[in-house]
Write an enzyme that holds these catalytic residues in place. Structure first.
Site: not given
Length: 479
Positions: A39, A285, A458
């Site tokens: 994984g 990062g 809705h």
């Protein structure tokens, strides 16, 4: 030969294991090499466990505001060890699931560290470090050290946290996402270096759990890859929640003290302020894992820490491919998966559609959530498009108000002449679940007319997507 395969994939992250399964489905004899955990980082130390932590933070936040919903919850508290245990348990469950899927699809798992000795040959040695947790121990029925042959070798080794010299993580006072995910207790204060997805998600989590959080961002706005309007809304919401934001600034130095750290924060004018905290999270990062694979010796071309590939993931060396984070941005799990499928379908002689990276959605699971696809308003203008831009606030949506989530915005960007949907940008409750509607629309080359004619149910949050399109063409109803 037992050790010979059509395809061997190095790395079992989302890109690697999905690629292996697709290769097996296509009738290719397939193996996957993994040195640490099935994984990969995403499932074990990234996407999945962080979402478990953020869900805990979300529920804790709602419990503290129970009276807003007509409820009563007194003396609300949490157990940090239990919070972490739940997160790790989620990863453990999915880790086992990956092993089951590979076995089901008859993909061999080779346990160890791989090096490409030559084109078509991989040497697998004993892992240089043990698995971090019991659930990541070597699965049953796996192969081990040895030499393996494959007609096609796919590198899917992922990425690791980027490190700034002088501010190296130590696992104690300076954390990467690894340590931030498993705190022994909640620190009183944290400095988060970087406001990209990783940094701002951890900032949201720790802030919700009562930690004093300061985010330092080098660019002039938080979540800088997002549309400027969305970034501005995000910063206001973060600050309203109590997160301190320092943009246009960088952590130039970190001193370790008995109590924690002192971060030297330098702004654009060179002015330095010192900020004390118990911990610092480095979230600036990631860089691709391209070392020790034999790529350099084979002459595989790399650029800025990533393997250079073509539109079906071929490198410049025949028979060697790369997918996912190691093959460059956007460094996203869903990009890696799709890239891998394209790669093996091309290997199998199919003619897959190449991936359009401009249509890959990005999601950040902070509070409020952020999601986007396509060009920002500024990018669209710079590309020469004359625009129609629509906006619709959560405050105008019945479902959002009923949920107690009236803060947010959905923004759509269209080409004025053609009606082409160029980009969509959202901030608010569960927008990471809404963005796929616009992703599908963009891939089908849907125009504004198609979207306006579509009937949205809705009451749902998705109605705001419809209203945003209507607003772009001066037809908005509920605003």
């Amino acid at each position: 030969m037992a050790n010979s395969y059509d395809v061997i994939i190095i790395g079992s992250g989302p890109g690697g294991y999905v690629t292996a399964i697709r290769a097996a489905q296509l009738g290719l004899k397939t193996a996957i090499v993994e040195r640490e955990h099935l994984g990969g980082i995403c499932l074990n130390w990234g996407c999945i466990p962080t979402k478990a932590l953020l869900r805990t933070a979300e529920i804790y936040h709602y419990m503290q505001h129970a009276k807003d919903y007509g409820l009563s919850a007194e003396k609300v508290s949490f157990d940090p060890a239990a919070v972490v245990k739940r997160s790790r348990g989620v990863s453990a469950q999915l880790n086992g699931g990956v092993g089951h899927l590979l076995k089901k699809n008859k993909v061999d798992v080779i346990w160890g560290e791989a090096k490409i000795a030559k084109v078509g040959e991989i040497v697998v040695s004993k892992p240089s470090k043990p698995a971090v947790e019991p659930q990541n121990a070597v699965p049953k029925n796996t192969l081990g050290e040895g030499t393996y042959n494959a007609k096609h070798i796919i590198v899917a080794t992922g990425a690791r946290p980027r490190v700034i010299p002088g501010i190296e993580p130590d696992g104690d006072k300076i954390w990467t996402y690894f340590e931030a995910m498993v705190p022994e207790g909640m620190p009183k204060s944290i400095v988060v270096m970087g406001s990209g997805a990783i940094g701002i998600e951890f900032a949201s989590f720790y802030n919700a759990m009562g930690v004093d959080v300061t985010v330092v961002e080098l660019m002039d706005r938080v979540v800088p890859v997002e549309d400027e309007e969305i970034s501005a809304i995000a910063q206001k919401r973060f600050e309203k929640a109590g997160i301190k934001i320092l943009t246009g600034s960088k952590v130039s130095k970190v001193e370790k003290t008995k109590a924690g750290i002192v971060a030297h924060i330098e702004d654009a004018k060179g002015k330095v302020q010192k900020l004390e905290a118990e911990k610092l999270i480095s979230a600036i990062g990631v860089v691709g894992n391209i070392e020790s694979l034999g790529l350099e010796e084979l002459g595989v071309k790399t650029d800025r820490g990533c393997v250079v590939i073509d539109d079906v993931s071929r490198t410049n060396v025949k028979g060697i491919y790369a997918i996912g984070d190691v093959a460059g941005p956007p460094m996203l799990a869903h990009k890696a998966e799709h890239e891998g499928v394209i790669c093996v379908e091309a290997i199998a002689g199919k003619h897959p559609h190449v991936m359009d990276k401009a249509k890959i959605p990005g999601c950040t699971y902070c509070h409020p959530q952020i999601a986007s696809v396509g060009m920002t308003e500024v990018q669209a203008k710079e590309a020469g498009h004359e625009l129609k831009v629509g906006r619709f606030p959560f405050m105008g949506n019945g479902k959002a108000i009923a949920l107690g989530e009236p803060d947010g915005l959905i923004k759509t960007v269209f080409d004025k002449k053609t009606g082409q949907l160029l980009g969509a940008h959202m901030i608010g409750h569960e927008v990471t679940e809404l963005i796929q509607g616009y992703v599908v629309a963009m891939n089908l080359e849907t125009t504004e007319e198609d979207l306006m004619h579509a009937v949205f149910p809705h009451p749902t949050l998705s109605e705001m997507m419809h209203e945003s399109v209507l607003d772009a063409y001066d037809r908005v109803v509920h605003m």
